[in-house]
Enzyme design. Structure first.
Site, short mmCIF file in Angstrom:
data_model
loop_
_atom_site.label_atom_id
_atom_site.label_comp_id
_atom_site.label_asym_id
_atom_site.label_seq_id
_atom_site.Cartn_x
_atom_site.Cartn_y
_atom_site.Cartn_z
N LYS A 127 -8.25 -35.79 -74.84
CA LYS A 127 -8.96 -36.14 -73.61
C LYS A 127 -9.03 -37.65 -73.50
O LYS A 127 -9.61 -38.32 -74.35
CB LYS A 127 -10.37 -35.57 -73.61
CG LYS A 127 -10.45 -34.06 -73.51
CD LYS A 127 -11.90 -33.63 -73.43
CE LYS A 127 -12.01 -32.12 -73.34
NZ LYS A 127 -13.42 -31.69 -73.26
N VAL B 42 -6.53 -34.36 -69.67
CA VAL B 42 -6.32 -33.69 -70.95
C VAL B 42 -4.82 -33.53 -71.16
O VAL B 42 -4.11 -33.02 -70.28
CB VAL B 42 -7.02 -32.32 -70.98
CG1 VAL B 42 -6.84 -31.67 -72.35
CG2 VAL B 42 -8.50 -32.46 -70.65
N GLY C 121 -9.53 -33.55 -64.74
CA GLY C 121 -10.85 -33.43 -64.15
C GLY C 121 -11.31 -34.73 -63.55
O GLY C 121 -10.56 -35.71 -63.48
N GLY C 122 -12.56 -34.74 -63.11
CA GLY C 122 -13.09 -35.94 -62.48
C GLY C 122 -13.39 -37.05 -63.45
O GLY C 122 -13.55 -38.20 -63.02
N ILE D 224 -2.03 -31.07 -69.54
CA ILE D 224 -2.42 -29.67 -69.41
C ILE D 224 -3.69 -29.50 -68.58
O ILE D 224 -4.09 -28.36 -68.28
CB ILE D 224 -2.64 -29.03 -70.80
CG1 ILE D 224 -3.71 -29.81 -71.60
CG2 ILE D 224 -1.34 -28.98 -71.57
CD1 ILE D 224 -4.03 -29.19 -72.95
N ASP E 47 -22.92 -29.54 -67.57
CA ASP E 47 -21.75 -29.27 -66.73
C ASP E 47 -21.15 -27.92 -67.10
O ASP E 47 -19.94 -27.79 -67.28
CB ASP E 47 -20.72 -30.39 -66.89
CG ASP E 47 -19.67 -30.34 -65.77
OD1 ASP E 47 -19.97 -29.75 -64.71
OD2 ASP E 47 -18.57 -30.88 -65.95
#
Length: 666
Positions: free
Chosen positions: A62, A47, A42-43, A39, A157
């Protein structure tokens, strides 16, 4: 016949070596979690939507990228961050259910599964988010950051991708801990920045220590995006974006979208300060200012408004626009009536940005100057009337004082004279006493030319006179008789008092103060005295030496009042007080058929149409300036406008498409 045109043969180019990034297949099962689908990516992690087979619930799993999981240091830091975030309990922070542990082959964190999109996706679907709704988003995120900062956790972040919408009613902050790990690996061996560079704080780019104020900077970029529809730091590539962040260069949010309002603009600017000390020092301070912004238009429950907006964005935005316009127009009129003109202009500007032709606000702008002049005239009249009353009271008091003094002097003259020694007949061996004759002005004396002769009036026996001696007083020289009517020692004490005043009172001598105000139609107040209109009857005053407070009150709308303190030097002389009152900026309101940019005198001042621009005047109360109105795909509109200090000038223009109309230069 069909003719086929073949492209030329491609030239042979040298072969370049590059690394092919292959997608890592999703695991079907990870310990007690059964992976359903991916779903998000990211870097730092991927996920997945997964099923907890033990508790039989869906979770968000994650999983850290393998190239980071292979680092023992990275795994240890990931463990510390996961444990610290697990201690956070806040409705605005995503809940952590499970952690893989340092000994697991794959590091993962199991969190609650949220149903909605990210804030980035929502902002792309709804580019016209009202400022109040943007502030409500910011309040929710600021509360979550406050809870994290109290637990000594810095997110590092904060970006729209890490703010998730759940159940179409609330937002939650995610990716705690991953950001801390990203800070440990901020730069790769090739110098590439990991994460989203447009949201990083300047101290993060420079490798300095980060704290809560770094999260506030990042949240400021999110608020800027929600309020204006664009990111503050943009560029063609990542190095250009990072350079603009390091230099603090971004477009004023009011120029991007005038409807956000001056208070929201101030909040954004403070969040995006280069110096962390100039930003909000805590998320609590930011939340307070955001709450004040929404409460000003009648929003007492930001969470409820956010829930309503997420449920029906279009309908809620329309209702909010109408209520905001009505509230701002009322606030502007109240500020105008109370003389707070800059605040009134801020409210009026935002109303015109939301409703281009709002008749109520346009009428308020037109009577702004008239109301100010009327108030000043009434104030001047009151001051003059008060001065007349004071003058009349002073006249009556002075008259009564003069009458009382005359009565006292008359009583002093009719008193019998005291016995004094005759300095002309006194010698060292004589004990004879003489009496002073009565004053020439007392009964028993008449004046015959310059001589003073005794009359047949009553004779008063003088004490100490020998028996049988003549009871008529001896004739005294005129100067002696006159001196006898004065108090003892008066003739000697008067010159001595004058000398003492000359010695001790030189520094108390009043000094003449001459006023020279520019412009001349002002009222002047000195210390605690009421203000008086400057003119022929009041252009100077005498003041004792020392420090005094002056107030030059403008009797017109073109200038600011001036208050200052001045030390008057001792000694006689004249002190000239020259004061030039600062000019108020002129206002320019451009009405155009299309949204356009307005430029004044080669970008001296710029802004958007349908908003009041503030233009400083440098030389005179009335100046001529050139304005240029531009819009993409239309001909520029250029003309000269006469602007007056403290007044709003309205200019109407109609831009024509660039392909059909020539440039207008009236």
């Amino acid at each position: 016949m069909v003719v086929r045109i073949h492209p030329p043969e491609p030239q042979l180019r040298p072969v370049r070596r590059f690394v092919v990034s292959r997608e890592i297949p999703a695991p079907r099962r990870l310990e007690k979690y059964e992976v359903v689908e991916e779903i998000g990516r990211g870097g730092m992690a991927v996920v997945y939507r997964a099923r907890d087979l033990t508790l039989r619930r869906d979770v968000a799993l994650k999983v850290m990228h393998p190239h980071l999981s292979g680092s023992a240091q990275a795994r240890a830091r990931f463990a510390r961050e996961a444990l610290s975030v697990a201690r956070l309990r806040h409705p605005g922070i995503i809940a952590i259910y499970d952690y893989s542990g340092e000994d697991s082959e794959q590091s993962y964190i199991a969190t609650e599964l949220l149903t909605g999109p990210t804030l980035r996706q929502f902002a792309e679907q709804h580019p016209e988010i009202p400022s109040e709704v943007a502030a409500c988003f910011g309040i929710a995120v600021a509360r979550a950051l406050s809870a994290a900062h109290r637990a000594q956790v810095v997110h590092r972040d904060v970006k729209p991708e890490n703010v998730l919408i759940h159940d179409r009613r609330l937002v939650k902050l995610s990716d705690f801990g991953i950001a801390q790990l990203a800070d440990a690996q901020t730069m790769t061996s090739t110098g590439q920045v990991l994460g989203s560079p447009g949201h990083l704080a300047p101290e993060q780019l420079e490798g300095r220590d980060c704290d809560a104020r770094s999260d506030i900077f990042s949240l400021g970029t999110v608020l800027y995006l929600l309020a204006t529809g664009k990111l503050p730091f943009r560029g063609r590539n990542t190095p250009q974006i990072l350079k603009r962040i390091a230099e603090g260069r971004y477009t004023d949010p009011l120029q991007v979208r005038a409807s956000i309002g001056a208070p929201m603009r101030d909040i954004l600017v403070r969040c995006l300060q280069l110096d962390p000390g100039a930003r909000y020092q805590s998320a609590v301070q930011l939340e307070q200012d955001l709450r004040a912004f929404v409460e000003a238009v009648g929003i007492s429950e930001p969470a409820q408004l956010l829930s309503d907006y997420l449920g029906d964005p279009v309908a809620v935005a329309q209702r909010l626009r109408e209520s905001t316009i009505a509230k701002l127009a009322k606030l502007g009129e109240q500020a105008q009536d109370q003389g707070r003109i800059p605040e009134a202009m801020d409210h009026f500007n935002r109303v015109l940005a939301l409703d281009e032709g709002n008749a109520q606000v346009l009428q308020s702008l037109q009577r702004l100057g008239r109301d100010r002049r009327r108030r000043l005239a009434l104030r001047a009249t009151a001051l003059v009337a008060g001065g007349c009353v004071l003058a009349l009271a002073f006249y009556l008091i002075a008259g009564q004082w003069r009458r009382d003094r005359g009565v006292a002097e008359a009583a002093t003259v009719t008193l019998p004279s005291s016995r004094v020694e005759d300095p002309l007949r006194r010698d060292a061996g004589s004990k004879q006493q003489v009496t002073a004759s009565r004053s020439p002005h007392t009964p028993g004396f008449v004046r015959d030319g310059a001589a003073v002769k005794p009359t047949a009036g009553p004779v008063i026996a003088q004490p100490g006179a020998p028996r049988g001696a003549s009871s008529a007083p001896p004739v005294r020289p005129p100067e002696t008789a006159v001196a006898a009517s004065e108090p003892r020692g008066a003739s000697r004490s008067r010159p001595r008092a004058k000398a003492s005043r000359r010695r001790a009172g030189a520094s108390d001598t009043p000094r003449t103060i001459v006023f020279q105000p520019v412009p001349a139609n002002v009222s002047i107040a000195v210390d605690d005295a009421p203000a008086k209109p400057f003119g022929p009857s009041f252009n100077q005053i005498e003041l004792p030496p020392g420090e005094h407070e002056f107030a030059f009150i403008a009797d017109h709308e073109c200038c600011f009042d001036q208050r200052f303190r001045l030390r008057i030097p001792p000694g006689p002389g004249v002190t000239t007080v020259r004061k030039r009152l600062a000019l108020r900026p002129a206002g320019l309101y451009v009405v155009c058929n299309v949204p356009a940019n307005v430029r004044v005198d080669d970008s001296k001042t710029s802004g958007r149409s349908r908003s009041v621009l503030s233009i400083p005047l440098e030389h005179d109360r009335t100046e001529v300036h050139q304005i240029t109105v531009t819009a993409s795909g239309y001909r520029d509109y250029t003309r000269k406008v006469q602007l007056r200090a403290g007044r709003v000038e309205t200019v109407k223009c109609s831009l024509e498409p660039a392909s059909t109309a020539p440039q207008q230069t009236p």
